[in-house]
Scaffold this motif. Sequence first.
Motif, PDB file in Angstrom:
ATOM      1  N   SER B  29     139.472 -45.826 -17.224  1.00 45.75           N
ATOM      2  CA  SER B  29     138.418 -46.692 -17.748  1.00 45.75           C
ATOM      3  C   SER B  29     137.173 -45.877 -18.082  1.00 45.75           C
ATOM      4  O   SER B  29     136.982 -44.765 -17.575  1.00 45.75           O
ATOM      5  N   VAL B  30     136.338 -46.433 -18.937  1.00 50.14           N
ATOM      6  CA  VAL B  30     135.082 -45.767 -19.274  1.00 50.14           C
ATOM      7  C   VAL B  30     134.227 -45.594 -18.016  1.00 50.14           C
ATOM      8  O   VAL B  30     133.548 -44.577 -17.854  1.00 50.14           O
ATOM      9  N   GLY B  31     134.303 -46.564 -17.124  1.00 43.50           N
ATOM     10  CA  GLY B  31     133.585 -46.433 -15.862  1.00 43.50           C
ATOM     11  C   GLY B  31     134.017 -45.205 -15.087  1.00 43.50           C
ATOM     12  O   GLY B  31     133.181 -44.479 -14.523  1.00 43.50           O
ATOM     13  N   GLU B  32     135.302 -44.930 -15.070  1.00 44.66           N
ATOM     14  CA  GLU B  32     135.812 -43.744 -14.385  1.00 44.66           C
ATOM     15  C   GLU B  32     135.368 -42.477 -15.105  1.00 44.66           C
ATOM     16  O   GLU B  32     135.083 -41.451 -14.466  1.00 44.66           O
ATOM     17  N   LEU B  33     135.311 -42.543 -16.419  1.00 46.52           N
ATOM     18  CA  LEU B  33     134.848 -41.381 -17.185  1.00 46.52           C
ATOM     19  C   LEU B  33     133.374 -41.119 -16.896  1.00 46.52           C
ATOM     20  O   LEU B  33     132.945 -39.965 -16.814  1.00 46.52           O
ATOM     21  N   VAL B  34     132.604 -42.193 -16.746  1.00 39.62           N
ATOM     22  CA  VAL B  34     131.192 -42.055 -16.385  1.00 39.62           C
ATOM     23  C   VAL B  34     131.057 -41.334 -15.045  1.00 39.62           C
ATOM     24  O   VAL B  34     130.298 -40.379 -14.898  1.00 39.62           O
TER      25      VAL B  34
END
Lengths: 122, 122
Positions: B29-34
Amino acid sequence: MGRNRLFNEADVVQRATHAFLVAGYEGTSVGELVTATGLHRGSLYQAFGSKRGLFLACLRHVVTDRSGDVAMDLVLVALLELAPRDPEVRGLLADQLDRRGVTAHDLGARLLARALIHPSED
Amino acid sequence: MGRNRLFNEADVVQRATHAFLVAGYEGTSVGELVTATGLHRGSLYQAFGSKRGLFLACLRHVVTDRSGDVAMDLVLVALLELAPRDPEVRGLLADQLDRRGVTAHDLGARLLARALIHPSED
DNA sequence: CCGATTGATGACCGATCGTTCCACAATTCC
DNA sequence: GGAATTGTGGAACGATCGGTCATCAATCGG
């Protein structure tokens, strides 16, 4: 006891398989599986318990009945997306790959073909 | 003109690559990438435009700089999840696989290793 | 006919998704 | 010192996610 099912499980599994091997596991939503199979959410969850449960049913079905690109593509999806984190999938795959004598070369060749990449020579 | 970046793009791409190759494209997820990169959402999107844009940057980086399992695993993810529906990814991969002389066997062998499956003999 | 059990149907749930936006900070040119 | 531009930080967005639940229909044993 109880009411009879209005659907054929083998048909449902086959349609779900098609959805999974086009878009992959994470890329296929339950909503799409509902559309692809024709079942309603409630029935799908009653019959298979979860999205993973349905995928496992597809994998078992493909692994016993099918051969060719359909089986191979579902195996590829399972290998890449599920196997690293799911021992049950891993076991199913290990057993089946061995039994069928699928080689690393077979897997790689089909992976390239599915990706629409045609190597010059290998 | 304008403010200078506080991050090193190569570092960010490397950390994002790690996230992608563990969980796959759709599975990250983008959250994990953040979290993985340390950048905030705003900066990530300003720099790479989209999740796909960041993945492309990872692929280009890995394809020019890296070799070994990291490069191979990201290629596997790209082949299975993106290439069938993304011509740009397909082009990048086709070019690079050819240039590096990666064989179908190489791909299959790494796919199995990544899935923690150790074939008896092939 | 009467409970008990199983399947069908679809509204509904909280969580999470990828993305956008905006106020603020820094840097450059005039 | 503005004006313009680029990056930062993080709240907020609508959409979609996988999954649950309540209601009703069908089929069974008694």
